[in-house]
Design an enzyme around this catalytic site. Structure first.
Site, PDB file in Angstrom:
ATOM      1  N   CYS A 178       0.998  -1.241   0.118  1.00  0.00           N
ATOM      2  CA  CYS A 178      -0.119  -0.198   0.085  1.00  0.00           C
ATOM      3  C   CYS A 178       1.036   1.334  -0.007  1.00  0.00           C
ATOM      4  CB  CYS A 178      -0.933   0.214   1.264  1.00  0.00           C
ATOM      5  SG  CYS A 178      -2.227  -1.364   1.072  1.00  0.00           S
ATOM      6  N   CYS A 220      -2.992  -0.935  11.678  1.00  0.00           N
ATOM      7  CA  CYS A 220      -2.655  -1.362  10.300  1.00  0.00           C
ATOM      8  C   CYS A 220      -2.443  -3.103  10.064  1.00  0.00           C
ATOM      9  CB  CYS A 220      -1.541  -0.677   9.829  1.00  0.00           C
ATOM     10  SG  CYS A 220      -1.860   0.346   8.518  1.00  0.00           S
TER      11      CYS A 220
END
Lengths: 259, 106
Positions: A178, A220
């Site tokens: 990401c 995360c």
């Protein structure tokens, strides 16, 4: 269209098996601040509307307070934090010779409390620890990040880099999938961003509170459905160190505001 | 540790419209959340905010559970005379906090 695009982005993040993790060139690095809307930016910019400053104020009070059995306050040794703590947080996590490993600014505060003030450690994510960390880091606001310069930190930076590149969890995603490869896209309507920890501890509107980088990393890690590391775990410290060295030269923003 | 951040212009011209911004440290626990064990976390919010300008009330707000932590309240008033603005927050569990700021009107 927006939901479709978000689904497409999510599908792309999940489905492409071998994305080349290309590191972001220095001149293309962007703070999370630049991805925010004008309202959130205004909230961070004005110290009387930035809720992180409430913690900085509390931290200043704690700085001058005798917290343990030694009858000493931070200020008794370090004096005026505006002078003594200038630029300190910008080089953390820093190598501790006694322990032979890097420690975060929160861990340094707890070490100091134990060794010099005779005080019990403050719990991770407790208001007092966040307040002290925010107060110390606020003294570096506007200064460039210098973390990772110490040659003794090299193996730990490399360990952090390896963790950043390591796919994990049920979604089988690495941080880099990401934050290096798709930072300019959106995930579920929100910008992915480049993961430069310029403003920690920072005030996240979602948290309704200040939080540390470790808290952010843990959420995360949970997001990719992997098992999160405990607070203070060497893996989290190595990741924090790598991220700070990756953001080298970017300006500190503590206390930042993020959505 | 209750603390507040107040932003009032130090100086203003007579008749100017001035913006006053206040930020109060408070968790604003809604009373609708549950712990992992299923028990309701008791409500703990600020219920009322008042601003007085030289003793006269110029702004009042009632606060409710849907307001986020560390409430930020901003409003406008007309700078009429030099003096003091006093702020007061009152809430659950006997919460009460005050702050003040001075303004010079020329």
């Amino acid at each position: 269209m927006i939901p479709l695009r978000a689904i497409a982005a999510a599908a792309l993040l999940a489905a492409v098996p071998a994305l080349l993790a290309a590191e972001i060139p220095a001149d293309q690095r962007r703070s999370g601040y630049s991805f925010m809307g004008p309202d959130s930016k205004a909230m961070q910019d004005d110290d009387t509307s930035n809720p992180g400053m409430l913690f900085v104020l509390d931290g200043e009070a704690l700085w001058n307070q005798k917290l343990g059995s030694a009858g000493k306050a931070c200020a008794d040794c370090h004096g005026d934090a505006r002078e003594s703590m200038k630029g300190v947080a910008a080089r953390y996590p820093a190598f501790d010779k006694g322990l032979g490993r890097p420690v975060t600014i929160e861990q340094r505060i707890n070490l100091e409390l134990a060794q010099r003030e005779g005080a019990p450690p403050l719990a991770y994510e407790s208001r007092d620890l966040l307040a002290l960390a925010a107060f110390v880091a606020n003294q570096s606001r506007g200064m460039p990040i210098t973390a990772g310069d110490d040659p003794e930190l090299k193996p730990f930076v490399e360990k952090g880099r390896a963790l950043f590149m390591q796919r994990e969890g049920q979604l089988n995603l690495a941080c880099a999938n990401c934050h290096d490869d798709n930072w300019d896209r959106r995930l579920a309507g929100s910008p992915v961003t480049q993961a430069h920890p310029t403003g920690y501890p920072l005030y996240r509107l979602e948290w309704q509170s200040l939080g540390s980088l470790e808290r952010r990393l843990r959420s995360c890690i949970t997001g990719v459905r992997a098992q999160g590391y405990d607070y203070g775990a060497p893996e989290l410290v190595a990741l924090e160190l790598f991220l700070m060295s990756r953001a080298r030269g970017m300006k500190m923003e503590t206390p930042a505001v993020r959505p | 540790m209750a603390s507040a951040l107040i932003n009032v212009p130090a100086k203003a011209g007579r008749g100017d419209v001035i913006e006053i911004k206040t930020l109060m440290s408070h968790i604003m626990e809604s009373g609708f959340r549950r712990t992992a064990a299923g028990e309701i976390v008791p409500r703990d919010i600020i219920t009322s905010f008042t601003c007085r300008y030289n003793g006269t009330e110029i702004f009042r707000a009632d606060l409710f559970p849907a307001i986020s932590a560390n409430p930020f309240i901003s409003f406008f008033t007309v700078a009429k005379e030099s003096g003091k603005l006093e702020f007061e927050w009152v809430g659950d569990n006997g919460f009460a906090s005050t702050a003040s700021a001075s303004i010079t009107v020329e």
